[in-house]
Write an enzyme that holds these catalytic residues in place. Sequence first.
Site, mmCIF file in Angstrom:
data_model
loop_
_atom_site.group_PDB
_atom_site.id
_atom_site.type_symbol
_atom_site.label_atom_id
_atom_site.label_comp_id
_atom_site.label_asym_id
_atom_site.label_seq_id
_atom_site.Cartn_x
_atom_site.Cartn_y
_atom_site.Cartn_z
ATOM 1 N N ALA A 29 0.689 -1.242 -0.058
ATOM 2 C CA ALA A 29 0.134 0.039 0.011
ATOM 3 C C ALA A 29 0.817 1.041 0.108
ATOM 4 O O ALA A 29 2.193 1.069 -0.208
ATOM 5 C CB ALA A 29 -1.041 -0.126 1.388
ATOM 6 N N ASN A 30 0.171 2.434 -0.058
ATOM 7 C CA ASN A 30 1.074 3.618 0.277
ATOM 8 C C ASN A 30 0.207 4.563 1.221
ATOM 9 O O ASN A 30 -0.584 4.380 1.589
ATOM 10 C CB ASN A 30 1.325 4.438 -1.219
ATOM 11 C CG ASN A 30 -0.286 4.650 -2.032
ATOM 12 O OD1 ASN A 30 -0.927 5.394 -1.362
ATOM 13 N ND2 ASN A 30 -0.249 3.949 -3.160
ATOM 14 N N ARG A 31 0.733 5.796 1.294
ATOM 15 C CA ARG A 31 0.203 6.747 2.489
ATOM 16 C C ARG A 31 -0.817 7.589 1.924
ATOM 17 O O ARG A 31 -1.300 8.469 2.739
ATOM 18 C CB ARG A 31 1.478 7.522 3.017
ATOM 19 C CG ARG A 31 2.520 6.773 3.616
ATOM 20 C CD ARG A 31 3.908 7.378 4.221
ATOM 21 N NE ARG A 31 3.327 8.669 4.739
ATOM 22 C CZ ARG A 31 3.784 9.898 5.294
ATOM 23 N NH1 ARG A 31 5.222 10.033 4.793
ATOM 24 N NH2 ARG A 31 3.487 10.813 5.884
ATOM 25 N N SER A 32 -1.223 7.418 0.723
ATOM 26 C CA SER A 32 -2.406 8.409 0.328
ATOM 27 C C SER A 32 -3.650 7.989 1.390
ATOM 28 O O SER A 32 -3.966 6.836 1.543
ATOM 29 C CB SER A 32 -2.695 8.017 -1.179
ATOM 30 O OG SER A 32 -3.993 8.692 -1.524
ATOM 31 N N ALA A 97 -3.418 7.471 -5.695
ATOM 32 C CA ALA A 97 -1.853 7.115 -5.793
ATOM 33 C C ALA A 97 -2.025 5.637 -6.217
ATOM 34 O O ALA A 97 -1.900 4.690 -5.192
ATOM 35 C CB ALA A 97 -1.445 7.373 -4.319
#
Length: 236
Positions: A29-32, A97
Site C-alpha cells: 500500500a502507500n500513504r495516500s 496514488a
Amino acid sequence: MTAPTLAGKRVLVTAGPTFEDIDPVRYLANRSSGKMGFAIAEAAATAAAEVVLIAGPSQCQLQNPAIRRVDVRSALQMLDAVMSHIQGIDVFIACAAVADYRPATLVDEKIKKSGPRMQLELLRNPDILANVAALPQAPFTVGFAAETGTVEAHAMHKLKQKRIHMIAANCVADGQGFDRSDNRLLLLFADGRRHNLGLQSKTALARELITVIATELKSAATSAASKPGRPSTVNA
Ligand code: C5P
C-alpha cells in the site's frame, strides 16, 4: 465575477491508494488518504457537475449524496471501474496514488516464514491515466504528480509522457501532501501556462482546481465555437 460552473458536465475522479494483495493477510500500500480526491469530487459536485468517484481503500466519507461512489481495492480493479464509467465523461481527474507494481502471483494461503530472505516478484500495473488520455474520445484529462525532488521538471515530463491536458504537482517530501488536510499545488499545462495554488486546506484547493478546469473548458468551447466548421465540444 462568478466562478464558471460545470453544469451539464460529467466528471470522473479517482482517489486514495490502491492495495495490492500478496496473500490473504498482507498487501502493498502507500500513504495516500484519499482526502484530496474526495475534496475534488465534492468541489466538482458543488460546481454542478455529475460526479462519479472511483475510490481505493480510504476512511474518507462523502458529504454530497449526489456523488456516485465506486469502491475498489487494487489498481486492476480501479482500471476496470474507470473504463466502465468513462463513456460520456467530460473531465477525468486522476488523483489516486495508484501502485506502480503488484505481486506477480496472489497466494491463497498465508505465506509462512522460512529462510532469512524472501523475494517477491512484482509486475508493472497499467497506467490508468495514460490509458484514458489515449482514448479516441478522451475527456479533458488531469493528472497529479507527487514528487520529492525537482517537482516542476518531473511533473512536466509526466504531462508530456502521459499526453494529458493538465498536471497538478505537489511536493511530498518531509511529510507534506500525503495524509494531511492542507497542501499546495502547481498546475501546469502543455502550452507552458501555470497556476500556483498556495498552501491551503484540501477543500479550498479542490475548489480552486475545479474553477481552473471549468475556466479551461469554457475557453476551449468558446474558441472552438468561434472557428467555423468546428464542433463546440471540449473533447481533446
Ligand atoms: O507516474 P506517476 O504514478 O507518478 O503518475 C501520477 C499520476 O498518474 C496520477 O494522476 C495518478 O493518479 C496516475 N496514475 C494512474 N495509474 C497508474 C499510475 C499513476 O492513473 N498506474
